[in-house]
Motif scaffolding. Structure first.
Motif, PDB file in Angstrom:
ATOM      1  N   PRO A  75       2.294  -2.953  -2.555  1.00  0.00           N
ATOM      2  CA  PRO A  75       3.691  -3.429  -2.619  1.00  0.00           C
ATOM      3  C   PRO A  75       4.223  -3.790  -1.241  1.00  0.00           C
ATOM      4  O   PRO A  75       3.717  -3.317  -0.215  1.00  0.00           O
ATOM      5  CB  PRO A  75       4.436  -2.230  -3.229  1.00  0.00           C
ATOM      6  CG  PRO A  75       3.400  -1.398  -3.892  1.00  0.00           C
ATOM      7  CD  PRO A  75       2.147  -1.592  -3.107  1.00  0.00           C
ATOM      8  N   ALA A  76       5.259  -4.593  -1.222  1.00  0.00           N
ATOM      9  CA  ALA A  76       5.830  -5.059   0.048  1.00  0.00           C
ATOM     10  C   ALA A  76       6.305  -3.902   0.920  1.00  0.00           C
ATOM     11  O   ALA A  76       6.178  -3.945   2.146  1.00  0.00           O
ATOM     12  CB  ALA A  76       6.979  -6.032  -0.236  1.00  0.00           C
ATOM     13  N   LYS A  77       6.826  -2.852   0.302  1.00  0.00           N
ATOM     14  CA  LYS A  77       7.365  -1.729   1.082  1.00  0.00           C
ATOM     15  C   LYS A  77       6.279  -0.967   1.829  1.00  0.00           C
ATOM     16  O   LYS A  77       6.562  -0.238   2.792  1.00  0.00           O
ATOM     17  CB  LYS A  77       8.133  -0.776   0.168  1.00  0.00           C
ATOM     18  CG  LYS A  77       7.305  -0.117  -0.907  1.00  0.00           C
ATOM     19  CD  LYS A  77       8.157   0.756  -1.821  1.00  0.00           C
ATOM     20  CE  LYS A  77       7.324   1.413  -2.914  1.00  0.00           C
ATOM     21  NZ  LYS A  77       6.362   2.394  -2.336  1.00  0.00           N
ATOM     22  N   ASP A  78       5.008  -1.100   1.407  1.00  0.00           N
ATOM     23  CA  ASP A  78       3.913  -0.379   2.044  1.00  0.00           C
ATOM     24  C   ASP A  78       3.064  -1.261   2.959  1.00  0.00           C
ATOM     25  O   ASP A  78       2.114  -0.765   3.575  1.00  0.00           O
ATOM     26  CB  ASP A  78       2.995   0.242   0.973  1.00  0.00           C
ATOM     27  CG  ASP A  78       3.722   1.257   0.112  1.00  0.00           C
ATOM     28  OD1 ASP A  78       4.607   1.944   0.652  1.00  0.00           O
ATOM     29  OD2 ASP A  78       3.414   1.354  -1.092  1.00  0.00           O
ATOM     30  N   GLN A  79       3.378  -2.540   3.043  1.00  0.00           N
ATOM     31  CA  GLN A  79       2.472  -3.457   3.734  1.00  0.00           C
ATOM     32  C   GLN A  79       2.377  -3.189   5.232  1.00  0.00           C
ATOM     33  O   GLN A  79       1.319  -3.400   5.833  1.00  0.00           O
ATOM     34  CB  GLN A  79       2.902  -4.901   3.475  1.00  0.00           C
ATOM     35  CG  GLN A  79       2.660  -5.340   2.036  1.00  0.00           C
ATOM     36  CD  GLN A  79       2.979  -6.801   1.803  1.00  0.00           C
ATOM     37  OE1 GLN A  79       3.418  -7.508   2.701  1.00  0.00           O
ATOM     38  NE2 GLN A  79       2.768  -7.262   0.581  1.00  0.00           N
ATOM     39  N   SER A  80       3.439  -2.726   5.848  1.00  0.00           N
ATOM     40  CA  SER A  80       3.378  -2.468   7.293  1.00  0.00           C
ATOM     41  C   SER A  80       2.358  -1.384   7.606  1.00  0.00           C
ATOM     42  O   SER A  80       1.674  -1.435   8.643  1.00  0.00           O
ATOM     43  CB  SER A  80       4.760  -2.075   7.813  1.00  0.00           C
ATOM     44  OG  SER A  80       5.222  -0.897   7.164  1.00  0.00           O
ATOM     45  N   ARG A  81       2.241  -0.393   6.749  1.00  0.00           N
ATOM     46  CA  ARG A  81       1.285   0.702   6.981  1.00  0.00           C
ATOM     47  C   ARG A  81      -0.156   0.270   6.725  1.00  0.00           C
ATOM     48  O   ARG A  81      -1.088   0.821   7.313  1.00  0.00           O
ATOM     49  CB  ARG A  81       1.628   1.901   6.100  1.00  0.00           C
ATOM     50  CG  ARG A  81       2.961   2.540   6.427  1.00  0.00           C
ATOM     51  CD  ARG A  81       3.195   3.814   5.658  1.00  0.00           C
ATOM     52  NE  ARG A  81       3.346   3.577   4.217  1.00  0.00           N
ATOM     53  CZ  ARG A  81       2.501   3.986   3.294  1.00  0.00           C
ATOM     54  NH1 ARG A  81       1.415   4.656   3.640  1.00  0.00           N
ATOM     55  NH2 ARG A  81       2.720   3.737   2.020  1.00  0.00           N
ATOM     56  N   GLU A 136      -4.592   4.008   4.963  1.00  0.00           N
ATOM     57  CA  GLU A 136      -3.936   2.778   5.374  1.00  0.00           C
ATOM     58  C   GLU A 136      -4.762   2.067   6.453  1.00  0.00           C
ATOM     59  O   GLU A 136      -5.383   2.713   7.292  1.00  0.00           O
ATOM     60  CB  GLU A 136      -2.534   3.065   5.920  1.00  0.00           C
ATOM     61  CG  GLU A 136      -1.601   3.704   4.899  1.00  0.00           C
ATOM     62  CD  GLU A 136      -1.615   5.210   4.943  1.00  0.00           C
ATOM     63  OE1 GLU A 136      -2.668   5.774   5.333  1.00  0.00           O
ATOM     64  OE2 GLU A 136      -0.599   5.837   4.583  1.00  0.00           O
TER      65      GLU A 136
END
Length: 556
Positions: free
Chosen positions: A338-344, A374
């Protein structure tokens, strides 16, 4: 019923003893009706005087009804196709007519006429909105056009309404024809493209073709040899991890799973290939994934405690690495999150990935696999988390034994890394400066050569299962479990077929690994005693290796 000129469109559809006519204003449901379900009761319904009467029908009459329905369906399709063809021809004719009698052409002719006052000119422009008026205007001789325009301008504008109404009717009729053609096309496809779902013990025709065909076909479709495939099916059956269903035997269930991960195929493609519904494909995929994952404890085993034969047989490595039992490294697998986890999950190269910790033997079999971290997490941190968590069941390292790790890990007891600040990767030892210049360079070169075993394992794994090269559109826990299942199957193939074509392809070959200068060990929480033990061992190995290289060997 509406009529245009001499053309009359009427479509009567007869189903059994009832008659249905297509109403232009009615909605046509594009739903597929299963013939077997529709006529499964064996009864016919007759509408007499508003009452439903059921009559028993013999088997022969049921057959006549089916043939009658097929003939009726063929007639419907033919009628629909004729309507579509007629509509296309009429559209083509209208387009040609519009090009010949366009508004711009009429205005051009109007501008060239003499004696046209301003009132007639602007009323003519309004008149040109009517395609029939444009056609008449262009068709008239030049000396009669002005008189015709003056007469039209002084006449009633009622004809415009009539023409507009006719245009609206034409549009309505065109829409009806398109809907009718679409219904016919859908009906035709559902009749001709609906194959019988195979419920035979041998599975679908595709399974029969693969298992009875050439060995190369099985290797291509199932990513393994036939006897290896059958052995895995037997294992799953004997352990009770999978069971045959009324429509899909275990062999076909496993084949569905292997086709998906071995070719990264979408559900719709697998439906067509195996002739099962999307729900059936998804259910068996998840069942097989769960079953193979449950085999991980059996197939991912600790390495033997003795010296690996790959080291024993090579005097470049023996006796220096006689206590080495395997290799450890991280593998990045593209991930869909999901977009909310992409930075990790975005790694140093900017790619969304999961970091998979893996350990393997020099025989290219996996010892331990830990997916799901991640992509932004360093390899050394993943290893530390595994070692600190007893529930991860990392194999105990006997005293004096160790794994080879790259420069991204700390050099501690049980894990020997290369010397820092010294060339390491094999491509760096090519060209004019290929010979090592000191003990550290010689150690690093042979360390890299041995550690390349895990790169070859990764290479075989991804070549066999291309789904690991992309980010599949599954929930993340499914993506994680696919990695474990792929490693289990990898080990199963290695044990059952030593001459597997993918393993043979990497035999004796070096998988190039170029230096990553961002790879730095995590120095947190490392014991100085552990570092001293590991550094002392590494120094002694390098010294013995360099002494033999200088005094005894003619080649390195």
């Amino acid at each position: 019923m509406k009529t245009v000129g001499n053309k009359r469109f009427q479509l009567l559809i007869c189903v059994e003893t009832s008659t249905m006519s297509i109403d232009p204003n009615a909605q046509i449901p594009l739903a597929f009706i299963d013939e077997d379900a529709y006529s499964g009761s064996g009864d016919d319904v007759n509408m007499l005087d508003g009452h439903n009467k059921r009559q028993s029908v013999t088997q022969s009459s049921a057959g006549r009804r089916k043939r009658s329905r097929k003939a009726t369906g063929d007639a419907i399709v033919d009628a629909m196709l004729e309507i579509a063809a007629a509509s296309k021809m009429r559209a083509t004719a209208i387009m040609k007519s519009e090009d010949r009698f366009s508004i711009s052409k009429c205005i051009k002719v109007l501008d060239e006429m003499q004696g046209v006052d301003q009132r007639v000119y602007f009323l003519a422009l309004d008149l040109f909105e009517n395609p029939n008026a444009r056609e008449t205007f262009i068709s008239l001789k030049s000396e009669r056009r002005l008189a015709w325009l003056q007469g039209k301008c002084s006449a009633s504008s009622g004809s415009t309404y009539t023409s507009a109404s006719m245009d609206e009717f034409d549009l309505e009729l065109d829409e009806m024809e398109l809907v009718a053609a679409a219904a016919g096309y859908y009906y035709y496809n559902s009749m001709t493209r609906q194959p019988c779902r195979s419920l035979s013990p041998c599975g679908s025709g595709f399974m029969t073709e693969v298992l009875n065909g050439h060995d190369d076909v099985c290797r291509e479709m199932f990513r393994m040899d036939k006897h290896v495939f059958c052995k895995l099916c037997d294992t799953l059956r004997q352990r009770g991890m999978l069971r045959d269903t009324s429509g899909v035997v275990i062999e076909e269930q496993l084949a569905i799973f292997l086709n998906i991960i071995g070719h990264n195929e979408r559900n719709r493609v697998i439906q067509e290939r195996f002739q099962h519904s999307g729900e059936t494909i998804s259910r068996h995929f998840n069942n097989v994934l769960k079953a193979i994952k449950s085999l991980s404890r059996e197939f991912l085993q600790p390495p033997p405690l003795g010296t690996p034969p790959e080291i024993m047989r090579n005097n470049r490595f023996y006796p220096y690495f006689k206590d080495c039992i395997g290799v450890i490294d991280g593998m990045h697998i593209p991930a869909h999150v999901p977009a909310k986890d992409q930075s990790r999950f975005r790694n140093r190269k900017g790619i969304l990935s999961q970091n998979v910790l893996a350990a393997c033997t020099f025989d290219l079999q996996f010892i331990f696999v830990y997916p799901g971290w991640e992509g932004s997490v360093a390899d050394s941190r993943v290893l530390k988390a595994v070692l600190d968590d007893p529930d991860q069941n990392f194999p105990n390292i006997p005293e004096g034994k160790y794994y080879l790790v790259d420069s991204g890990y700390s050099n501690i007891e049980g894990f020997i890394s290369p010397f820092q600040g010294v060339r390491y990767h094999l491509p760096e030892y090519r060209g004019a400066n290929q010979l090592p210049r000191n003990a550290k360079e010689l150690f690093n070169h042979r360390h890299a050569f041995l550690r390349n075993a895990i790169q070859r394992s990764f290479d075989v794994l991804k070549a066999r299962f291309p789904i690991l090269k992309v980010a599949p559109q599954y929930a993340f826990h499914i993506q994680r479990d696919i990695v474990i299942a792929a490693c289990v199957i990898h080990n199963h193939i290695r044990r059952e077929e030593r001459n597997d074509w993918l393993f043979t392809d990497v035999e004796g070959r070096i998988v190039e690994e170029f230096p990553d200068y961002d790879d730095q060990p995590d120095m947190q929480s490392t014991s100085s005693i552990q570092e001293q033990i590991a550094s002392s061992l590494r120094d002694s190995i390098a010294a013995a290796m360099w002494s033999d290289f200088i005094n005894t060997w003619n080649e390195w």
